[in-house]
Write a protein that holds these residues in place. Structure first.
Motif, PDB file in Angstrom:
ATOM      1  N   ALA A  11       0.836  -1.210   0.000  1.00  0.00           N
ATOM      2  CA  ALA A  11       0.000   0.000   0.000  1.00  0.00           C
ATOM      3  C   ALA A  11       0.868   1.256   0.000  1.00  0.00           C
ATOM      4  N   ARG A  12       1.994   1.186   0.689  1.00  0.00           N
ATOM      5  CA  ARG A  12       2.880   2.351   0.762  1.00  0.00           C
ATOM      6  C   ARG A  12       3.509   2.650  -0.586  1.00  0.00           C
ATOM      7  N   SER A  13       3.622   1.666  -1.422  1.00  0.00           N
ATOM      8  CA  SER A  13       4.311   1.851  -2.705  1.00  0.00           C
ATOM      9  C   SER A  13       3.359   2.245  -3.828  1.00  0.00           C
ATOM     10  N   LEU A  14       2.069   2.328  -3.526  1.00  0.00           N
ATOM     11  CA  LEU A  14       1.100   2.652  -4.575  1.00  0.00           C
ATOM     12  C   LEU A  14       0.143   3.744  -4.099  1.00  0.00           C
ATOM     13  N   PRO A  15      -0.388   4.532  -5.020  1.00  0.00           N
ATOM     14  CA  PRO A  15      -1.243   5.673  -4.651  1.00  0.00           C
ATOM     15  C   PRO A  15      -2.699   5.286  -4.422  1.00  0.00           C
ATOM     16  N   VAL A  16      -2.923   4.161  -3.757  1.00  0.00           N
ATOM     17  CA  VAL A  16      -4.290   3.776  -3.400  1.00  0.00           C
ATOM     18  C   VAL A  16      -4.321   3.361  -1.933  1.00  0.00           C
ATOM     19  N   SER A  17      -5.529   3.307  -1.385  1.00  0.00           N
ATOM     20  CA  SER A  17      -5.684   3.015   0.033  1.00  0.00           C
ATOM     21  C   SER A  17      -5.389   1.551   0.339  1.00  0.00           C
ATOM     22  N   GLN A  18      -5.233   1.247   1.617  1.00  0.00           N
ATOM     23  CA  GLN A  18      -4.953  -0.132   2.023  1.00  0.00           C
ATOM     24  C   GLN A  18      -6.118  -1.069   1.699  1.00  0.00           C
ATOM     25  N   PRO A  19      -7.375  -0.669   1.944  1.00  0.00           N
ATOM     26  CA  PRO A  19      -8.470  -1.567   1.555  1.00  0.00           C
ATOM     27  C   PRO A  19      -8.462  -1.910   0.072  1.00  0.00           C
ATOM     28  N   ALA A  20      -8.126  -0.946  -0.749  1.00  0.00           N
ATOM     29  CA  ALA A  20      -8.061  -1.213  -2.188  1.00  0.00           C
ATOM     30  C   ALA A  20      -7.021  -2.292  -2.467  1.00  0.00           C
ATOM     31  N   ILE A  21      -5.896  -2.195  -1.790  1.00  0.00           N
ATOM     32  CA  ILE A  21      -4.846  -3.204  -1.971  1.00  0.00           C
ATOM     33  C   ILE A  21      -5.354  -4.582  -1.551  1.00  0.00           C
ATOM     34  N   SER A  22      -6.030  -4.636  -0.410  1.00  0.00           N
ATOM     35  CA  SER A  22      -6.559  -5.916   0.065  1.00  0.00           C
ATOM     36  C   SER A  22      -7.530  -6.521  -0.949  1.00  0.00           C
ATOM     37  N   GLN A  23      -8.354  -5.674  -1.521  1.00  0.00           N
ATOM     38  CA  GLN A  23      -9.317  -6.161  -2.510  1.00  0.00           C
ATOM     39  C   GLN A  23      -8.603  -6.692  -3.743  1.00  0.00           C
ATOM     40  N   HIS A  24      -7.583  -5.989  -4.174  1.00  0.00           N
ATOM     41  CA  HIS A  24      -6.839  -6.452  -5.351  1.00  0.00           C
ATOM     42  C   HIS A  24      -6.119  -7.766  -5.048  1.00  0.00           C
ATOM     43  N   LEU A  25      -5.551  -7.855  -3.854  1.00  0.00           N
ATOM     44  CA  LEU A  25      -4.838  -9.081  -3.486  1.00  0.00           C
ATOM     45  C   LEU A  25      -5.787 -10.276  -3.455  1.00  0.00           C
ATOM     46  N   LYS A  26      -7.014 -10.007  -3.063  1.00  0.00           N
ATOM     47  CA  LYS A  26      -8.004 -11.084  -3.045  1.00  0.00           C
ATOM     48  C   LYS A  26      -8.251 -11.617  -4.458  1.00  0.00           C
TER      49      LYS A  26
END
Lengths: 112, 112
Positions: free
Chosen positions: B34-49
DNA sequence: TTCCTTCATAAGTCATGGCTTATCATAAGG
DNA sequence: CCTTATGATAAGCCATGACTTATGAAGGAA
């Protein structure tokens, strides 16, 4: 957008993949493609436009028709992009496999 | 949906590709991604899913964190799907090239 | 226990895109 | 000429999905 991005976005749609797979079996007109799929002719034209802009198909006029065919080179960017990870991961995997060999464990991934 | 469909849909999104490419350089936690991309942590979690359901990444708990890493085998279905066209088209191309050779013309598609 | 951090999920917003019907241009045939 | 066939484009509808903020669960550390 990157080349591989265009190709991936183009092939991500199921209908476009069906079109692409049909054209892979042989060049054909727009109407011919439309007859083989449960969508309207304009939808087919729109999909063909996307595929063309991604470099995956090419077209050629033939009388009042337009013959579309696959451009096999269009898959190149995606293939190259894929190979990057393939090589990276194989290299990393090999390191792990080698270190595991010392402990007697085979190079196996745990099943989910 | 087909395997290659899942993989293609997962990799079609630019943010997910960025996540995938980062993980290819090394496993890392969700917060790290999440720190390396300009999106929120929930967005990252959703993408990882999505990536996980496509078989492209795997995760493992580490204390209060969750470490995600690439599953190189996940690219297999896409690669196989790609190779089908590659081989088909190369074979078809070779046939044309061979038959054209006799007439002295270069490898070109027949008209009409 | 009480924080603090990490992460997943819920709920809602908004843009994108895949589809439709309608229409127009082009090319061949009467 | 007029008609027919083919295909591209326009305009609109609607579902999907990529994001947000809010919240809760779970695992250390004080």
């Amino acid at each position: 957008m990157t080349y591989e991005g265009k190709v991936l976005a183009a092939l991500a749609d199921p209908t476009r993949r069906a079109i692409f797979e049909k054209l892979a079996k042989g060049r054909s007109s727009v109407a011919d493609v439309a007859r083989s799929l449960p969508v309207s002719q304009p939808a087919i034209s729109q999909h063909l436009k996307v595929l063309k802009e991604a470099g995956l198909v090419s077209d050629e006029p033939l009388g009042q028709r337009r013959i579309y065919s696959i451009d096999p080179a269009g898959l190149g960017p995606l293939r190259q992009w894929l190979d990057r990870f393939w090589e990276d991961q194989l290299a990393a995997f090999k390191v792990l496999a080698d270190s595991d060999e010392a402990s007697g464990a085979g190079p196996r991934k745990p099943e989910r």
